[in-house]
Design an enzyme around this catalytic site. Sequence first.
Site, PDB file in Angstrom:
ATOM      1  N   HIS A 132     -40.477  -5.292  33.956  1.00  0.00           N
ATOM      2  CA  HIS A 132     -40.630  -6.737  33.859  1.00  0.00           C
ATOM      3  C   HIS A 132     -39.457  -7.391  33.129  1.00  0.00           C
ATOM      4  O   HIS A 132     -39.047  -6.955  32.052  1.00  0.00           O
ATOM      5  CB  HIS A 132     -41.917  -7.083  33.112  1.00  0.00           C
ATOM      6  CG  HIS A 132     -43.137  -6.478  33.733  1.00  0.00           C
ATOM      7  ND1 HIS A 132     -43.490  -6.690  35.046  1.00  0.00           N
ATOM      8  CD2 HIS A 132     -44.097  -5.658  33.221  1.00  0.00           C
ATOM      9  CE1 HIS A 132     -44.615  -6.040  35.309  1.00  0.00           C
ATOM     10  NE2 HIS A 132     -45.012  -5.402  34.226  1.00  0.00           N
ATOM     11  N   THR A 186     -39.542  36.726  32.669  1.00  0.00           N
ATOM     12  CA  THR A 186     -38.878  35.446  32.905  1.00  0.00           C
ATOM     13  C   THR A 186     -37.388  35.574  32.610  1.00  0.00           C
ATOM     14  O   THR A 186     -36.573  34.905  33.224  1.00  0.00           O
ATOM     15  CB  THR A 186     -39.505  34.322  32.046  1.00  0.00           C
ATOM     16  OG1 THR A 186     -39.267  34.578  30.662  1.00  0.00           O
ATOM     17  CG2 THR A 186     -41.000  34.205  32.294  1.00  0.00           C
ATOM     18  N   LYS A 220     -39.073  31.176  34.317  1.00  0.00           N
ATOM     19  CA  LYS A 220     -38.162  30.621  33.315  1.00  0.00           C
ATOM     20  C   LYS A 220     -37.773  29.219  33.748  1.00  0.00           C
ATOM     21  O   LYS A 220     -37.310  29.000  34.869  1.00  0.00           O
ATOM     22  CB  LYS A 220     -36.912  31.486  33.206  1.00  0.00           C
ATOM     23  CG  LYS A 220     -36.050  31.161  32.002  1.00  0.00           C
ATOM     24  CD  LYS A 220     -36.690  31.619  30.691  1.00  0.00           C
ATOM     25  CE  LYS A 220     -36.128  32.919  30.179  1.00  0.00           C
ATOM     26  NZ  LYS A 220     -36.911  33.532  29.118  1.00  0.00           N
TER      27      LYS A 220
END
Lengths: 302, 302, 302, 302
Positions: free
Chosen positions: A254, A65, A20
């Site tokens: 940049h 899960t 999970k």
Amino acid sequence: MADNSRPTRPVILGQNQYGKAENRVVKITRDGATHHIKDLNVSVSLSGDMDEVHYSGSNAHVLPTDTTKNTVYAFAKEHGIESAEQFGIHLARHFVTSQEPIRTARIRIEEYAWERTTGGHSFVRKGQETRLTQITYDGRNWEVVSGLKDLTVLNSTDSEFWGYAKDKYTTLPEAHDRILATEVSGRWRFNWSDDAQEMPDWETSYERTKQHMLQAFAETYSLSLQQTLYQMGSRIIDNREEIDEVRFSLPNKHHFLVDLAPFGLKNDNEVYFAADRPYGLIEATVLRDGCEPRIPVDLTNL
Amino acid sequence: MADNSRPTRPVILGQNQYGKAENRVVKITRDGATHHIKDLNVSVSLSGDMDEVHYSGSNAHVLPTDTTKNTVYAFAKEHGIESAEQFGIHLARHFVTSQEPIRTARIRIEEYAWERTTGGHSFVRKGQETRLTQITYDGRNWEVVSGLKDLTVLNSTDSEFWGYAKDKYTTLPEAHDRILATEVSGRWRFNWSDDAQEMPDWETSYERTKQHMLQAFAETYSLSLQQTLYQMGSRIIDNREEIDEVRFSLPNKHHFLVDLAPFGLKNDNEVYFAADRPYGLIEATVLRDGCEPRIPVDLTNL
Amino acid sequence: MADNSRPTRPVILGQNQYGKAENRVVKITRDGATHHIKDLNVSVSLSGDMDEVHYSGSNAHVLPTDTTKNTVYAFAKEHGIESAEQFGIHLARHFVTSQEPIRTARIRIEEYAWERTTGGHSFVRKGQETRLTQITYDGRNWEVVSGLKDLTVLNSTDSEFWGYAKDKYTTLPEAHDRILATEVSGRWRFNWSDDAQEMPDWETSYERTKQHMLQAFAETYSLSLQQTLYQMGSRIIDNREEIDEVRFSLPNKHHFLVDLAPFGLKNDNEVYFAADRPYGLIEATVLRDGCEPRIPVDLTNL
Amino acid sequence: MADNSRPTRPVILGQNQYGKAENRVVKITRDGATHHIKDLNVSVSLSGDMDEVHYSGSNAHVLPTDTTKNTVYAFAKEHGIESAEQFGIHLARHFVTSQEPIRTARIRIEEYAWERTTGGHSFVRKGQETRLTQITYDGRNWEVVSGLKDLTVLNSTDSEFWGYAKDKYTTLPEAHDRILATEVSGRWRFNWSDDAQEMPDWETSYERTKQHMLQAFAETYSLSLQQTLYQMGSRIIDNREEIDEVRFSLPNKHHFLVDLAPFGLKNDNEVYFAADRPYGLIEATVLRDGCEPRIPVDLTNL
């Protein structure tokens, strides 16, 4: 006729894992009127003897899960959350030692920092970097990799870029005083790997490691972002004996000096355009000599 | 005294790479009044003899990331963009063969699909999955891994989940008719690896592979998402001889049946709550027997 | 002494509203083996006699947001989801007529479209635009505003931009054949406003309106994105008598022709850089003459 | 036959505006070795006599959005960036006074805060809230609305919710000690509206306003998020004489107490699940008595 025979070779299952992901757990600890908060995002990933569920759909070896989610919340109560690393170690040990088919557990945790405002129980989310840790346990050895992401730093001077290789597609002018900015994604691997060893103080280690990294970024007169990256990594290895390996993924965010000449103005390194894409991406591992690299090469997916 | 001697061991540089990420290039091809569009996001990553720039800041071996960006745009003109894979192969070959210090080039490309609306030059972005490819070249061997992400699929029946392992933290009730939904992230590795071999038809391969995947998802009566995943992978291996390895990362996008009993209503598999987090995460590789797995285990970062 | 007296004037409560936002409801309708799916994100916002909860914290007039969530799910069962508009009308009427303190209800719905793949119960999310609707009801009058967002369209020719105003900061060269691309965010207001009137067929209206918009975008030879926007709006007003007002927010997704001259290449409207930020943003309302504008000026927040 | 006659009524243009959005400007000011940084995201929106460009595509009245971008960068040099508010005022005045067809300018600015680390020129982005301002000028009157978004705050106690209205869809249990958490989106309108008036100190005003807001959140014993919101707003009005109107949009970021009883554990307000969606959404305006509300009702779009 190698190609034609290909499809007749059978299909097999390779590496697999399940669990999970992104269990959001918040733990409040009350020390009288002063409260403490731990705010985590915990992802569980388990692997082991799981062929059958892939081949036939038999779930006999599959701990749901949903159960791994419940375990995260129950452990927050049973063990508390002293640190993300310590919490992940509790979870990983539990899954590997309590379920026979599970051979390896990997726990990934994001931690969000809060700071107290006024009084003892009111907090504001710091909102700077996200702290990370990943605990892996196979029943014998531990691997703890911690780190951070989304920490944006900028030097407004002491950065140059020149003397580079050129080919027919090179048009970049050399820069002798530029902004250097990046959004740090870093991971560092601890040399703790055995229950018999004493554990590092995970909280102190994190604060100091982040501080060394920021100082190296600030203090390096940079001829290339690669050089700065290496200084950030080696400063950590030099100063933190509990860490053997560091990897950074540093986007070069940049900042282009805007040409103001058409408006009769001189731009003396004052006004910049902060660009989004594309960006340079500089990635490297820095290691204590003699240590094996184990942090994956890709910290960020595109 | 191993621990105390640690900091005295010197620091070294490990794996490193650099380049310009996320170059957004759009190429229009005009076939009379009928235009064609290719819309890519290209990331270049180069590695090789780059120790010196990290240690001293000397850029003598560093082709600027700005140059790699220029090359992407120039090659879109010089070579066209027949397919993302073909375009990436041109780029990777160029960097490795033209710059002595560069030993390996990895080109990653996202492709966004458009469909023509009315007339020959008006398009709407399809907006479904993002197509992916990654080309790696070390001067001798090629590795081409393609795939997709963000393709969301759902079966409204023919999915069960029961017979799983239980421990003291298990509370999940068994499900005998549930929604199964996932947002597919998949990668598949081609067995083309040598300039001497004939290349696959990359465009056709992609369309057919996606189709096999969708059909396997639709036609599998699922006892577990793991079983569905394996069927999706093996269907591709069985049918596409140019592909030797497939990996999927499948979040189980839970749809919970809402309890309407408090309102005197019966919810006969009609009304669901679509949850965000946590989610199950099922990941596995499916291989042609005898082939080495080379796709990384982590397709998605948390 | 006006300034000094300011703080002595008391503080009062202005416009306020509350409710549960982003209720994700999925409704499956089973027509034998052929299933249908409606996938909505429903936000409820209520206002009325709510001063006391702000001043003293008394919740006596406050129907909990949790209750508004429950109502969304219960109504999906009780009334079905024929269309997002119809579903929103059921909800808005319920809140205003059943709770005395509530004077106005606003229901906002996002709808995600799915298409059937193979068989009767397997679907793939279309993933193109998100359909939108907003229903407002004050107990007497209805206002229905529908629309869409995230629909990206592009014309690869038939767009120019020249003859504009110039000042000392103008450097833009004129363009006589450029790409025109935008990500449409649009809203349209229906003239249905009374229960006594016959309702439009909401599903058909949406499909036709989207089609008119796409055709106007494709067929307009554009001298300015403003001109294209107006054509898109007026085409809808001209063809859909159920609609009186349209508003568009159109980011000009700039595609800059790349200068390939430094590499000895001619770029004959072939290779473009797709920029992220900044972007032009063109917004306007188009109305049937004599109608009052009621769609808010800001469709997107920055 | 009213309906049939509708389409015969002509189409007209309603409210419209245009400009360049999200100009990212970074300004470095060098005070010897100590540098200062201002990092803004500036969006320009202009309106006025613009019918013709919509009807015929004539751009004679249209100052290009590219020019508005250039102006942002040039003004960063010419006027500096003392504060976002001051910078926006310079820009708005310029557009309205220098271009005859432009009657109204609206400048929206996001500001990202940085803090100095070590030395005078190295910075880390604070990463907490995003500061906001919006300047509107029509040639006579000014409207300045500032604010913030993405500031997440949490009280771990002193919050209750009970005594609310109930209907047949109400299932929520009363809460007598809950977590109260929200991600603040707030706007406040200054009463400065005339060049003849002295301007507030925008930087100080922001810091103090944020502080009052955080203190009111921390110190209010809350029976409802509405009550807390009102306290946050009235605290600002009471203490900041330069502000006449405040609006907040406060998502109730639910933290649900996890039921640990199935595991034999007692959860004494310790372990919570932090939910994503749905969330309560509480929105209100708080005004100085006698002032007109002018901040829009929708601060966030769904």
